[in-house]
Scaffold this motif. Structure first.
Motif, short mmCIF file in Angstrom:
data_model
loop_
_atom_site.label_atom_id
_atom_site.label_comp_id
_atom_site.label_asym_id
_atom_site.label_seq_id
_atom_site.Cartn_x
_atom_site.Cartn_y
_atom_site.Cartn_z
N LEU A 1 1.45 8.75 4.15
CA LEU A 1 0.50 8.15 4.81
C LEU A 1 1.08 6.79 5.84
N TYR A 2 2.47 7.32 6.18
CA TYR A 2 3.33 6.94 7.48
C TYR A 2 3.74 5.44 7.34
N VAL A 3 2.64 4.70 6.35
CA VAL A 3 2.37 3.36 6.24
C VAL A 3 3.56 3.05 5.21
N GLY A 4 3.89 4.27 4.37
CA GLY A 4 5.26 4.00 3.41
C GLY A 4 6.92 3.46 4.22
N HIS A 5 6.42 3.69 5.48
CA HIS A 5 7.78 3.86 5.91
C HIS A 5 7.97 1.79 6.56
N ASN A 6 6.96 0.91 6.28
CA ASN A 6 6.26 -0.11 6.44
C ASN A 6 7.55 -1.26 6.41
N TRP A 7 7.49 -0.88 4.84
CA TRP A 7 9.20 -1.55 4.05
C TRP A 7 10.96 -1.74 5.36
N ILE A 8 10.75 -0.75 6.28
CA ILE A 8 11.82 -0.99 7.21
C ILE A 8 11.45 -0.45 9.16
N ALA A 9 9.95 -0.37 8.92
CA ALA A 9 9.16 0.44 10.11
C ALA A 9 9.31 -1.44 10.71
N LEU A 10 8.59 -1.87 10.15
CA LEU A 10 7.90 -3.78 10.85
C LEU A 10 8.90 -4.37 11.33
N PRO B 1 0.80 -1.27 -0.35
CA PRO B 1 0.13 0.20 0.59
C PRO B 1 0.93 1.27 0.13
N GLY B 2 1.51 0.74 1.09
CA GLY B 2 3.06 2.49 0.82
C GLY B 2 3.76 2.78 -0.36
N LEU B 3 3.65 1.68 -1.00
CA LEU B 3 4.89 1.83 -2.03
C LEU B 3 3.59 2.00 -2.84
N SER B 4 2.72 1.72 -3.66
CA SER B 4 1.54 2.49 -4.57
C SER B 4 1.09 3.16 -3.83
N ALA B 5 1.39 3.90 -2.89
CA ALA B 5 0.88 5.38 -2.57
C ALA B 5 2.13 6.40 -3.64
N ALA B 6 3.46 6.24 -2.89
CA ALA B 6 4.47 6.64 -3.38
C ALA B 6 4.75 7.09 -4.77
N LEU B 7 4.28 5.12 -5.65
CA LEU B 7 4.50 5.72 -7.18
C LEU B 7 3.16 5.84 -8.03
N PHE B 8 2.25 6.00 -7.28
CA PHE B 8 0.87 6.77 -8.28
C PHE B 8 0.26 7.62 -7.45
#
Length: 377
Positions: A254-263, A185-192
């Motif tokens: 969207l904050y969840v854009g950091h999930n790749w490292i945060a999780l 979701p975060g990746l899609s929000a960053a690219l689109f």
């Protein structure tokens, strides 16, 4: 009496999550720091919600993996844990329900009646997070996460039996798939184009993978996966992560854009702290942090009231106490009030209500068994 199964460092960690979210809510309205690194870290405080969900998954798997609780007992325990304070937080924030009760026409009257009915119904049954248009009404900007938790609680009994049968390799595969689902979701929000309504942030289905990673983290430990590094690695991971947020924090949406490292970082910290050893664990397992962790649910639930009061009366408050025009002092004063309010809520409402609900449930179960015993004798 202390719960024999309690992991004290994780109890303290609960408060860290709530505190980070609180600072975020204060900072985005009354900036605490203008320093770029500190500002960026505070701006991303909503990441604390991921810590909440993952920690919740870990702790619930830890408590219920032994299979000794029935489904009914599990659901009663979850209800007793969250609903009393949730209901009180809803009642005290009713003045901010956000509905225009203007009777200029029959259509307006029917509209606000419908809005009120939907809001009340959704909040009673903890489904408000599924309706993003409610986010700015009542205290739904805070209670959405309780709605997410309720969704995860209901699904856990269906997922846990299968996960308990999983091998270590399968658990890592499941956790990796959940990580990917949380990153997309975060990746899609960053690219689109980023969704303006925050669908990926508060919609329960998008938060479920975080909860399940927490479950898998505990189950990996249960299968024998051990932490073999020292406290230096913990500190290095934390420092690296916060440096990342300080430098790159605003770049992801969207904050969840950091999930790749945060999780992965959150999973590592929960995993490494769960043995109650090391410097960070010792601090979090101290009496002060454990106490703060115990009142953290009230702390999280009642911060909406504090924020709403500050939004409405900030200027008047500054007139009465000019020193609070300093946002750092405002944050400290708000924190002190919130801690006092949370402690009161914990001792006067949360714990008594939880004990009463559980006792009532047990007494009813006993009364149902006794007549059958008399018949059989």
């Amino acid at each position: 009496m202390k719960d024999e199964k309690e992991i004290f460092s994780l109890t303290g960690l609960r408060f860290v999550a709530a505190f980070y979210v609180f600072l975020f809510h204060i900072h985005i309205r009354w900036p605490i720091s203008s320093h770029s690194l500190a500002k960026n870290v505070l701006d991303q405080g909503a990441i604390g919600m991921s810590l909440f969900f993952m920690l919740s998954g870990f702790v619930l798997a830890y408590r219920y993996a032994d299979g000794r609780s029935t489904l009914k007992d599990y659901l009663i325990n979850r209800f007793a844990r969250i609903y009393p304070i949730y209901a009180v937080a809803a009642l005290v924030t009713l003045p901010w329900i956000g509905i225009n009760f203007v009777n200029s026409s029959l259509a307006d009257t029917l509209k606000w009646i419908g809005q009120l009915a939907l809001l009340v119904f959704s909040n009673i049954f903890l489904i408000q997070a599924w309706f993003l248009q409610y986010f700015s009404h009542w205290n739904d900007g805070g209670s959405w996460s309780i709605s997410v938790e309720a969704f995860c609680y209901i699904l856990l009994p269906f997922f846990l039996p299968s996960l308990l049968q999983a091998s270590m390799k399968r658990l890592f595969v499941i956790a990796a798939v959940c990580w990917l689902l949380a990153v997309l979701p975060g990746l899609s929000a960053a690219l689109f184009n980023s969704p303006s309504n925050g669908v990926f942030y508060s919609m329960p289905i998008f938060r479920l993978p975080e909860f399940l990673i927490g479950v898998c983290t505990y189950l990996a430990i249960r299968l024998g996966f051990k932490y073999r590094f020292g406290a230096v690695i913990q500190l290095a991971v934390l420092v690296t992560f916060f440096l990342y947020l300080g430098i790159a924090g605003p770049e992801m949406p969207l904050y969840v854009g950091h999930n790749w490292i945060a999780l992965p970082v959150i999973a590592f910290m929960i995993f490494s702290l769960s043995n109650d050893r090391g410097l960070v664990a010792s601090i979090l397992a101290s009496r002060v942090f454990v106490w703060l962790g115990k009142i953290s649910y009230c702390f999280y639930s009642f911060q909406a009231l504090i924020i709403l009061l500050l939004i409405g009366y900030h200027d008047k408050l500054i007139q009465v106490a000019p020193a609070l025009s300093n946002n750092k002092l405002l944050a400290i004063a708000s924190l002190a009030v919130l801690v006092a309010l949370s402690a009161s809520g914990y001792y006067l409402i949360e714990e008594p209500a939880r004990r009463w609900i559980r006792r009532y449930h047990k007494e009813r179960a006993i009364r149902r068994v006794e007549p059958a015993s008399h018949v059989s004798s």
